[in-house]
Design a protein around this motif. Sequence first.
Motif, mmCIF file in Angstrom:
data_model
loop_
_atom_site.group_PDB
_atom_site.id
_atom_site.type_symbol
_atom_site.label_atom_id
_atom_site.label_comp_id
_atom_site.label_asym_id
_atom_site.label_seq_id
_atom_site.Cartn_x
_atom_site.Cartn_y
_atom_site.Cartn_z
ATOM 1 N N SER A 35 42.005 31.653 48.100
ATOM 2 C CA SER A 35 41.585 32.666 47.137
ATOM 3 C C SER A 35 40.097 32.586 46.847
ATOM 4 O O SER A 35 39.422 33.605 46.660
ATOM 5 N N SER B 241 39.360 38.318 45.278
ATOM 6 C CA SER B 241 40.745 37.907 45.497
ATOM 7 C C SER B 241 41.525 37.799 44.189
ATOM 8 O O SER B 241 41.017 37.342 43.165
ATOM 9 N N THR C 35 46.008 36.963 47.242
ATOM 10 C CA THR C 35 46.464 35.727 47.860
ATOM 11 C C THR C 35 47.761 35.371 47.156
ATOM 12 O O THR C 35 47.768 35.090 45.955
#
Length: 215
Positions: A25, A31, A96
């Motif tokens: 991430s 993210s 993620t």
Amino acid sequence: MNVFVLGGSASGKSAFAESVSVSLSKKNAQSKLVYFATLDSDSGGDSAERIARHQNMRKGKGFFTVELSSLFPSFSFCSQFGAELSFEEVFSPFSTVLFEDVGNLVARAMFQKDGVLTESEAVEKSISLIELVAKWSANTIFVSNEVSLEMSAKNPPILSYLSALSRVNAFIASLSHQSVFVIAGIPVALNDEAKKTAVFHSQKPPFDSFLKSTF
């Protein structure tokens, strides 16, 4: 990237998978770190204790927790506080996703309140969700139990479940860029891509050096 983290009960696979998720991430400032929980919070047994333990493990790491509300007739999702969420609100090219875990998904697919699905039906339903999440997320880290050593069970429904989970595990392995087996807290690379960069040693904790070289 798809990462498959496999291990026995209390092997350290969840802690390792969380470390991998956070590491991946951080590679993208946009993210979104998602913990996708497949355990039914109303399933009874020690589910409440297990959920609390994992929540404590994730505390302060930036995870947004999403729960799988139902599989039938279609997939539905909600926040840990019960608010309904659309698929697009959870999974995106910036997500993620820590998918934990596959065993609970297969169990929910197979054992319905009004009966038991066949092994093939449970496998098909489970794989359809797995493919969907992997397709729409930037990174997906799948966590599952290694059950091939537990096939001595004699109860037919349990044998069918273990067989279904083994088949789903094999599918995820074929889908993943890196597959790792965690035993006694030590990550061991299972495929060539992971072996190229994995660090093998018995120091504790092994995660930091493994992550730096692999992810």
